[in-house]
Scaffold this active site. Structure first.
Site, PDB file in Angstrom:
ATOM      1  N   ASP A 268      -1.399  -2.680  -5.049  1.00  0.00           N
ATOM      2  CA  ASP A 268      -0.858  -3.639  -3.855  1.00  0.00           C
ATOM      3  C   ASP A 268      -0.421  -2.951  -2.794  1.00  0.00           C
ATOM      4  O   ASP A 268       0.903  -2.460  -2.917  1.00  0.00           O
ATOM      5  CB  ASP A 268      -0.026  -4.607  -4.607  1.00  0.00           C
ATOM      6  CG  ASP A 268       0.561  -5.706  -3.616  1.00  0.00           C
ATOM      7  OD1 ASP A 268       0.032  -5.672  -2.551  1.00  0.00           O
ATOM      8  OD2 ASP A 268       1.682  -6.258  -3.985  1.00  0.00           O
ATOM      9  N   LYS A 275       3.372  -2.735   2.851  1.00  0.00           N
ATOM     10  CA  LYS A 275       4.533  -2.419   2.518  1.00  0.00           C
ATOM     11  C   LYS A 275       5.200  -1.004   2.882  1.00  0.00           C
ATOM     12  O   LYS A 275       4.328  -0.030   3.170  1.00  0.00           O
ATOM     13  CB  LYS A 275       4.424  -2.271   0.757  1.00  0.00           C
ATOM     14  CG  LYS A 275       4.178  -3.546  -0.037  1.00  0.00           C
ATOM     15  CD  LYS A 275       4.029  -3.151  -1.569  1.00  0.00           C
ATOM     16  CE  LYS A 275       3.756  -4.355  -2.138  1.00  0.00           C
ATOM     17  NZ  LYS A 275       4.733  -5.557  -2.089  1.00  0.00           N
ATOM     18  N   ARG A 349      -0.172 -14.786  -5.744  1.00  0.00           N
ATOM     19  CA  ARG A 349      -0.255 -16.195  -5.864  1.00  0.00           C
ATOM     20  C   ARG A 349      -1.556 -16.483  -5.503  1.00  0.00           C
ATOM     21  O   ARG A 349      -2.256 -17.552  -5.811  1.00  0.00           O
ATOM     22  CB  ARG A 349       0.911 -16.955  -5.157  1.00  0.00           C
ATOM     23  CG  ARG A 349       0.862 -16.563  -3.720  1.00  0.00           C
ATOM     24  CD  ARG A 349       2.113 -16.634  -2.957  1.00  0.00           C
ATOM     25  NE  ARG A 349       3.305 -15.797  -3.267  1.00  0.00           N
ATOM     26  CZ  ARG A 349       4.378 -16.160  -3.060  1.00  0.00           C
ATOM     27  NH1 ARG A 349       4.773 -16.935  -1.956  1.00  0.00           N
ATOM     28  NH2 ARG A 349       5.147 -14.859  -3.372  1.00  0.00           N
TER      29      ARG A 349
HETATM   30  N1  BES Z   1       3.446  -7.189  -6.373  1.00  0.00           N
HETATM   31  C1  BES Z   1       4.341  -7.704  -5.434  1.00  0.00           C
HETATM   32  C2  BES Z   1       5.885  -8.030  -6.240  1.00  0.00           C
HETATM   33  C3  BES Z   1       6.412  -6.885  -6.876  1.00  0.00           C
HETATM   34  C4  BES Z   1       7.565  -6.128  -6.015  1.00  0.00           C
HETATM   35  C5  BES Z   1       6.300  -6.651  -8.070  1.00  0.00           C
HETATM   36  C6  BES Z   1       8.163  -5.379  -6.840  1.00  0.00           C
HETATM   37  C7  BES Z   1       6.815  -5.397  -8.758  1.00  0.00           C
HETATM   38  C8  BES Z   1       7.870  -4.855  -8.088  1.00  0.00           C
HETATM   39  C9  BES Z   1       3.900  -8.996  -4.836  1.00  0.00           C
HETATM   40  O1  BES Z   1       2.711  -9.146  -4.366  1.00  0.00           O
HETATM   41  C10 BES Z   1       4.716  -9.028  -3.428  1.00  0.00           C
HETATM   42  O2  BES Z   1       4.395  -8.066  -2.465  1.00  0.00           O
HETATM   43  N2  BES Z   1       5.419 -10.035  -3.132  1.00  0.00           N
HETATM   44  C11 BES Z   1       6.275 -10.291  -1.864  1.00  0.00           C
HETATM   45  C12 BES Z   1       6.197 -11.766  -1.688  1.00  0.00           C
HETATM   46  C13 BES Z   1       6.618 -11.967  -0.429  1.00  0.00           C
HETATM   47  C14 BES Z   1       5.636 -11.348   0.845  1.00  0.00           C
HETATM   48  C15 BES Z   1       6.660 -13.387  -0.210  1.00  0.00           C
HETATM   49  C16 BES Z   1       7.594  -9.728  -2.087  1.00  0.00           C
HETATM   50  O3  BES Z   1       8.148  -9.873  -3.332  1.00  0.00           O
HETATM   51  O4  BES Z   1       8.153  -8.950  -1.140  1.00  0.00           O
HETATM   52 ZN    ZN Z   2       1.388  -7.958  -5.893  1.00  0.00          ZN
HETATM   53 MN    MN Z   3       2.240  -8.129  -2.655  1.00  0.00          MN
END
Ligand code: BES
Ligand code: ZN
Ligand code: MN
Length: 500
Positions: A268, A275, A349
């Site tokens: 991801d 990110k 999601r």
């Molecule tokens: N895979 C990430 C969440 C995550 C973060 C898992 C750190 C493990 C460690 C997920 O896909 C994500 O990026 N979520 C975002 C959602 C936001 C954009 C609403 C997040 O948590 O920042």
């Molecule tokens: Zn993710």
């Molecule tokens: Mn993500």
């Protein structure tokens, strides 16, 4: 690690571990060892002012002259009535770490609880062995220059008890559980250059050997099914997506299965909503939900669980590229609902939306439980001590909470409510994938998933904070934890396999 079960006898080589109760009272086998060493064990206990026989305490006697063993370890057992399976597993794990630290290659546990503790001798031995095995896990296939002293030394373990036959019997399911946990840990640890949707699907496919019926849905099939949410996330990557369906049929023919659904984002980056660089490598384990579902299905097959279960994992790589999905894109999910993708990093999601819908429409499951490293926000809320639990069904939630407590994989329930749901109404589509403000991020993620669940009892486990651990725990060396495998196996065994 090679594990054997045997009767108590005085060992003639390696390390030997015996037990002492709180207050320093030696158990039966410790007393026998004490006699064979001319009182060395009792002297060591008396000479160690900080050893009280409490749990997590131990003393080591190196090279006792009277006996040809390399060391004697006296382990504190605490109060007899407080001994249970978890304590024994943790003890087995802690002892394994201690013996590896000491460079021992061979050990025997001679920890007899007698009639004092409420655990049968065979079960006690099996749980000690289970904890030892779980702690012995290493992911070192890519380390080519390790020195011998950096490798775990303990190669063989004999666990003595009054009923080795029963111990062996009891260890059959526990050993299968450890093997499932190891599979999950291997998958979650594997980097994304070798583990991507096609290769992860292949590894799931290999479980057909154990008797699971496995189907791998390729990109064309996903398009036919209308899984626009999965396809949208996958479109920026050169690696095509896969959805894998694993069926275990061990229950009454035709009875509705339990459904387990896993987020399998093999890497991801965030996509166009990219990110930051720091820590991005962690996102190789963004497929931990899928890894747990695959391990769990392996376990159901291996121990011939008397249930029908279906495991579904949605596998994608989330990459930025000229072909990637853009913020603002609108995709059509399999459910028919359109989704405005305002942040391409809220991708888990999206893939789960289609996987949940597919599970529910094709299999009419008795219940659905999804696991996902869904939000960073759940780490802010709960850290690594609890995973987030969301459910539309109180009984299901309570059962999961209890199973988590029983195996030491703890959950904490967070709310779902219409007032949160309103935050994901979109101006341009049926639903949007983020709320647009920073509040309640994990709940918002769960509310989004709930839009793709009809009346079926459903629970969502947000495992972002617990899938990977930065420090060693008694039965979980740092790294991939496989959190969820033991919990869900326990949940199933407790509520869906017992004759009522
Ligand atoms: N895979 C990430 C969440 C995550 C973060 C898992 C750190 C493990 C460690 C997920 O896909 C994500 O990026 N979520 C975002 C959602 C936001 C954009 C609403 C997040 O948590 O920042
Ligand atoms: Zn993710
Ligand atoms: Mn993500």
């Amino acid at each position: 690690m090679k594990i054997e079960f045997a009767e108590f006898e005085l060992p003639r080589s390696g390390a030997v571990v015996v037990g002492a109760w709180e207050g320093g009272v030696l158990t039966g086998s410790a007393t026998r060892l004490d006699q064979a060493t001319g009182g060395a064990v009792a002297r060591a206990v008396a000479a160690a002012p900080r050893f009280h026989g409490k749990k997590n305490e131990l003393i080591a006697i190196i090279g006792p002259p009277e006996l040809a063993v390399s060391r004697i370890v006296v382990a504190g057992l605490g109060q007899p009535d407080a001994v249970d399976a978890r304590l024994l597993q943790d003890l087995g794990g802690n002892l394994t770490a201690h013996l590896n630290g000491a460079g021992e290659s061979e050990a025997s546990f001679a920890i007899d609880l007698g009639d004092a503790a409420p655990v049968k001798a065979g079960d006690a031995a099996a749980h000690l062995a289970f904890g030892a095995e779980l702690r012995s896990y290493r992911f070192d296939k890519y380390r080519t220059t390790q020195k011998p002293e950096q490798r775990p030394s303990l190669a063989s373990l004999t666990v003595a008890s009054a009923s080795p036959g029963e111990a062996r019997e009891s260890y059959r399911t526990l050993g299968a559980t450890a093997a499932a946990v190891f599979l999950t840990r291997d998958l979650v640890s594997e980097p994304a250059n070798t583990l991507y949707p096609e290769t992860l699907a292949e590894q799931a496919g290999a479980l057909a050997e154990l008797g699971l019926a496995v189907e791998i849905l390729d990109e064309d099939r996903l398009r036919e099914l209308g899984m626009g949410a999965v396809l949208g996330v996958a479109q920026g990557s050169v690696r095509p997506p896969r959805v894998v369906v694993m069926e275990h049929r061990g229950g009454a023919p035709g009875s509705p299965p339990l459904g387990f659904i896993g987020k399998g984002v093999t890497f991801d980056t965030g996509g166009i909503s990219i990110k930051p660089a720091a820590g991005m490598g962690d996102m190789k384990w963004d497929m931990a939900g899928a890894g747990v579902v695959i391990g769990l299905m392996r376990l159901f097959a291996a121990r011939q669980a008397k249930i029908n279960a279906v495991g579904i994992v949605a596998l994608v790589e989330n990459m930025p590229s000229g072909a990637a999905q853009r913020p603002g894109d609108i995709v059509r999910s399999m459910s028919g609902q359109t989704i405005e993708v305002l942040n391409t990093d809220a991708e888990g999601r999206l893939v789960l939306a289609d996987a949940l819908w597919y599970c529910q429409s094709r299999f009419k499951p008795k219940l659905m439980i999804d696991l996902a490293t869904l939000t960073g926000a759940v780490i802010v809320a709960l850290g690594s001590q609890h995973a987030g639990l969301f459910s539309n069904n109180d009984q299901l939630a309570d059962r999961l909470l209890a199973a988590g407590n029983a195996v030491g994989e703890r959950l904490w329930r967070l709310p779902l409510a219409d007032s949160y749901d309103r935050a994901i109404d979109s101006d341009a589509a049926d639903v949007k994938n983020i709320s647009g403000d920073r509040g309640a991020g994990s709940i918002i993620g769960a509310q989004f998933l709930q839009r793709f669940v009809n009346k079926v009892p459903w629970a969502h486990l947000d495992i972002a904070g617990v899938a990977w651990s930065k420090k060693d725990a008694p039965t979980v060396p740092k790294g991939a934890t496989a959190f969820g495998v033991r919990l869900l196996d326990r949940f199933v065994a407790e509520h869906y396999e017992k004759a009522k």
